[in-house]
Design a protein around this motif. Structure first.
Motif, PDB file in Angstrom:
ATOM      1  N   SER A 153      -3.800   7.524  -4.587  1.00  0.00           N
ATOM      2  CA  SER A 153      -2.721   7.739  -3.628  1.00  0.00           C
ATOM      3  C   SER A 153      -3.269   7.942  -2.220  1.00  0.00           C
ATOM      4  O   SER A 153      -2.754   7.354  -1.253  1.00  0.00           O
ATOM      5  CB  SER A 153      -1.890   8.950  -4.047  1.00  0.00           C
ATOM      6  OG  SER A 153      -0.841   9.152  -3.143  1.00  0.00           O
TER       7      SER A 153
ATOM      8  N   ALA B 222       0.964   3.968  -2.941  1.00  0.00           N
ATOM      9  CA  ALA B 222       0.625   5.353  -2.577  1.00  0.00           C
ATOM     10  C   ALA B 222       1.708   6.324  -3.036  1.00  0.00           C
ATOM     11  O   ALA B 222       1.403   7.397  -3.584  1.00  0.00           O
ATOM     12  CB  ALA B 222       0.418   5.465  -1.074  1.00  0.00           C
TER      13      ALA B 222
ATOM     14  N   SER C 101       0.827  -1.204   0.000  1.00  0.00           N
ATOM     15  CA  SER C 101       0.000   0.000   0.000  1.00  0.00           C
ATOM     16  C   SER C 101       0.860   1.251   0.000  1.00  0.00           C
ATOM     17  O   SER C 101       0.555   2.226  -0.693  1.00  0.00           O
ATOM     18  CB  SER C 101      -0.925   0.013   1.210  1.00  0.00           C
ATOM     19  OG  SER C 101      -1.840  -1.037   1.140  1.00  0.00           O
TER      20      SER C 101
ATOM     21  N   PHE D 224      -4.670   4.507  -0.875  1.00  0.00           N
ATOM     22  CA  PHE D 224      -3.654   3.551  -0.453  1.00  0.00           C
ATOM     23  C   PHE D 224      -2.855   4.055   0.741  1.00  0.00           C
ATOM     24  O   PHE D 224      -2.423   3.278   1.586  1.00  0.00           O
ATOM     25  CB  PHE D 224      -2.726   3.193  -1.617  1.00  0.00           C
ATOM     26  CG  PHE D 224      -3.324   2.164  -2.532  1.00  0.00           C
ATOM     27  CD1 PHE D 224      -3.331   0.829  -2.179  1.00  0.00           C
ATOM     28  CD2 PHE D 224      -3.896   2.535  -3.728  1.00  0.00           C
ATOM     29  CE1 PHE D 224      -3.899  -0.120  -3.008  1.00  0.00           C
ATOM     30  CE2 PHE D 224      -4.458   1.593  -4.568  1.00  0.00           C
ATOM     31  CZ  PHE D 224      -4.460   0.265  -4.200  1.00  0.00           C
ATOM     32  N   TYR D 225      -2.666   5.373   0.837  1.00  0.00           N
ATOM     33  CA  TYR D 225      -1.989   5.909   2.017  1.00  0.00           C
ATOM     34  C   TYR D 225      -2.859   5.725   3.261  1.00  0.00           C
ATOM     35  O   TYR D 225      -2.356   5.411   4.341  1.00  0.00           O
ATOM     36  CB  TYR D 225      -1.632   7.380   1.834  1.00  0.00           C
ATOM     37  CG  TYR D 225      -0.909   7.937   3.032  1.00  0.00           C
ATOM     38  CD1 TYR D 225       0.375   7.520   3.336  1.00  0.00           C
ATOM     39  CD2 TYR D 225      -1.519   8.853   3.876  1.00  0.00           C
ATOM     40  CE1 TYR D 225       1.033   8.007   4.446  1.00  0.00           C
ATOM     41  CE2 TYR D 225      -0.873   9.340   4.980  1.00  0.00           C
ATOM     42  CZ  TYR D 225       0.412   8.923   5.263  1.00  0.00           C
ATOM     43  OH  TYR D 225       1.057   9.401   6.366  1.00  0.00           O
TER      44      TYR D 225
END
Length: 95
Positions: free
Chosen positions: A72, A23, A19, A75-76
């Motif tokens: 981004s 990201a 992840s 996933f962050y």
């Protein structure tokens, strides 16, 4: 940031390390897309005219940048909220 359930289900398939990699990669793509849009707008303002192909490039990189920014952030968010593996298991008792 709260994601729709369908997107969150897809994002949760990845582990914590993947992840973070995704990201960062999509964040760089979003930054590059923003640069391309800004550069295209600069060219438009500097030369005081707008090519038809330049409009397409601005729209295309704008859409790519927006999608990359959303990915981004998703996933962050997954990276931040995922449980970290312990360095040492807590079930081990000292002797």
């Amino acid at each position: 940031m709260k994601l729709p359930a369908a997107i969150e289900q897809h994002v949760n398939r990845f582990d914590r390390q993947q992840s973070l990699i995704i990201a960062i990669s999509t964040g760089l793509l979003a930054f590059w897309s923003g640069y391309r849009v800004a550069w295209s707008l600069y060219l438009t303002m500097t030369y005081d005219f707008l090519f038809g192909s330049l409009v397409f490039q601005i729209a295309l990189w704008g859409v790519i940048g927006a999608a990359a920014a959303v990915a981004s952030l998703a996933f962050y968010n997954r990276y931040r909220t995922a449980e970290q593996p312990d360095a040492q298991p807590s079930s081990v008792d000292p002797q």
